[in-house]
Motif scaffolding. Structure first.
Motif, mmCIF file in Angstrom:
data_model
loop_
_atom_site.group_PDB
_atom_site.id
_atom_site.type_symbol
_atom_site.label_atom_id
_atom_site.label_comp_id
_atom_site.label_asym_id
_atom_site.label_seq_id
_atom_site.Cartn_x
_atom_site.Cartn_y
_atom_site.Cartn_z
ATOM 1 N N MET A 43 0.851 -1.197 0.000
ATOM 2 C CA MET A 43 0.000 0.000 0.000
ATOM 3 C C MET A 43 0.888 1.249 0.000
ATOM 4 O O MET A 43 1.848 1.334 0.767
ATOM 5 C CB MET A 43 -0.902 0.013 1.240
ATOM 6 N N ALA A 44 0.601 2.188 -0.883
ATOM 7 C CA ALA A 44 1.404 3.402 -0.979
ATOM 8 C C ALA A 44 1.208 4.267 0.266
ATOM 9 O O ALA A 44 0.106 4.371 0.806
ATOM 10 C CB ALA A 44 1.005 4.187 -2.230
ATOM 11 N N LEU A 45 2.324 4.867 0.718
ATOM 12 C CA LEU A 45 2.257 5.760 1.868
ATOM 13 C C LEU A 45 1.580 7.066 1.464
ATOM 14 O O LEU A 45 1.809 7.590 0.371
ATOM 15 C CB LEU A 45 3.666 6.052 2.390
ATOM 16 N N ARG A 46 0.748 7.593 2.335
ATOM 17 C CA ARG A 46 0.088 8.879 2.092
ATOM 18 C C ARG A 46 0.777 9.904 2.993
ATOM 19 O O ARG A 46 0.545 9.947 4.204
ATOM 20 C CB ARG A 46 -1.391 8.774 2.385
ATOM 21 N N ILE A 47 1.649 10.700 2.385
ATOM 22 C CA ILE A 47 2.468 11.647 3.133
ATOM 23 C C ILE A 47 2.022 13.061 2.775
ATOM 24 O O ILE A 47 1.966 13.420 1.587
ATOM 25 C CB ILE A 47 3.962 11.471 2.798
ATOM 26 N N PRO A 48 1.699 13.887 3.747
ATOM 27 C CA PRO A 48 1.286 15.259 3.443
ATOM 28 C C PRO A 48 2.354 16.014 2.655
ATOM 29 O O PRO A 48 3.556 15.883 2.916
ATOM 30 C CB PRO A 48 1.085 15.880 4.833
ATOM 31 N N GLN A 49 1.898 16.805 1.687
ATOM 32 C CA GLN A 49 2.777 17.645 0.878
ATOM 33 C C GLN A 49 2.754 19.053 1.453
ATOM 34 O O GLN A 49 1.680 19.622 1.677
ATOM 35 C CB GLN A 49 2.291 17.667 -0.575
ATOM 36 N N LEU A 50 3.946 19.626 1.695
ATOM 37 C CA LEU A 50 4.010 20.959 2.281
ATOM 38 C C LEU A 50 3.594 22.025 1.277
ATOM 39 O O LEU A 50 3.826 21.914 0.070
ATOM 40 C CB LEU A 50 5.423 21.247 2.781
ATOM 41 N N ASP A 51 3.025 23.089 1.802
ATOM 42 C CA ASP A 51 2.658 24.252 1.006
ATOM 43 C C ASP A 51 3.927 24.929 0.484
ATOM 44 O O ASP A 51 4.957 24.937 1.169
ATOM 45 C CB ASP A 51 1.867 25.221 1.896
ATOM 46 N N PRO A 52 3.892 25.521 -0.710
ATOM 47 C CA PRO A 52 5.077 26.207 -1.235
ATOM 48 C C PRO A 52 5.541 27.381 -0.381
ATOM 49 O O PRO A 52 6.721 27.751 -0.423
ATOM 50 C CB PRO A 52 4.630 26.684 -2.619
#
Length: 247
Positions: free
Chosen positions: A1-10
């Motif tokens: 299962m792929a990890l769901r990692i939050p993406q930071l705001d620019p």
């Protein structure tokens, strides 16, 4: 299962996810992306977060649980090693060779490790932190040659250690002990060592639950400390002073 990692705001000033949301496996992985700007890095350290990634990966941000910590009066050198320091001519200074310490940490071979996580981008970022007076190095000199060193980031009265190296046996131990000696004298209680290892534990590191770590560093982070070079305030220590406990 792929990890769901939050993406930071620019936006470098945008908040990180709460550290409590970090993954258990891999331990402490919190977010990805963003940049390594001074603003972003200082924001990360203030919340007990640090970057750690390999070349070819996106920037990864971590807050492991438990957290490895040194009390500034808790670094232990063995009696045998202290005896060797009695006749040592090594001298310890701060912020006189930051780039050299950073480069040595990046390129010194380590048992069981291929390559380095201190990429060119990481080196550029911490050099910029150093130019702004937030990143510091402690250097152990054998004459004009570096025998060892350590570098990290200071926020308030909290020191977040990043990496250390030895060019001669025991060089990193002396750098760590000298750093702890000065920080304790300045009233700085803790050194963050990030991730546990047998070597760090042998030197007196402790493993704290993340919740306790975050709570305990809050006092140090709240104390105002002007950024700037440590060279004058740190002065110069002799390794032999660490053998006998002299100031």
């Amino acid at each position: 299962m792929a990890l769901r990692i939050p993406q930071l705001d620019p936006d470098p000033a945008s908040p990180f996810p709460p550290v409590e949301t970090a993954l258990r496996e891999p331990d402490g992985l919190l977010a990805m992306g963003g940049d390594l700007s001074v603003v972003r890095l200082l924001n990360a350290y203030r919340h007990g977060i640090f970057p750690w990634y390999s070349r070819g990966q996106p920037i990864l941000w971590w807050s492991p649980d438990p957290r490895t910590v040194f009390r500034s009066d808790g670094v232990r050198l063995s009696s045998r090693f202290r005896r060797t320091l009695n006749s040592s001519h090594w001298e310890i200074r701060a912020d006189t060779a930051f780039a050299a310490v950073l480069s040595a940490c990046a390129h010194t071979p380590r048992l069981g490790q291929r390559g380095t996580w201190i990429t060119d981008a990481m080196q550029s970022a911490y050099l910029e932190l150093h130019r702004h007076g937030h990143a510091h190095s402690v250097e152990v000199f054998d004459g004009e040659r570096l025998a060892g060193g350590i570098y990290g980031v200071a926020v308030g009265r909290m020191f977040f250690g990043e990496s250390m190296f030895s060019a001669q046996s025991g060089g990193s131990k002396v750098a760590l002990a000298a750093l702890a000696r000065r920080l304790h004298g300045w009233g700085w209680p803790l050194i963050d060592a990030q991730v546990e290892s047998p070597h760090l534990l042998s030197l007196g590191a402790e493993s704290w639950p993340r919740r306790e770590f975050i709570a305990r560093i809050a006092h140090g982070l709240a104390q105002t400390q002007a950024p700037g070079r440590w060279t004058d305030a740190f002065g110069q220590l002799r390794a032999s002073q660490l053998a006998c406990g002299a100031d």
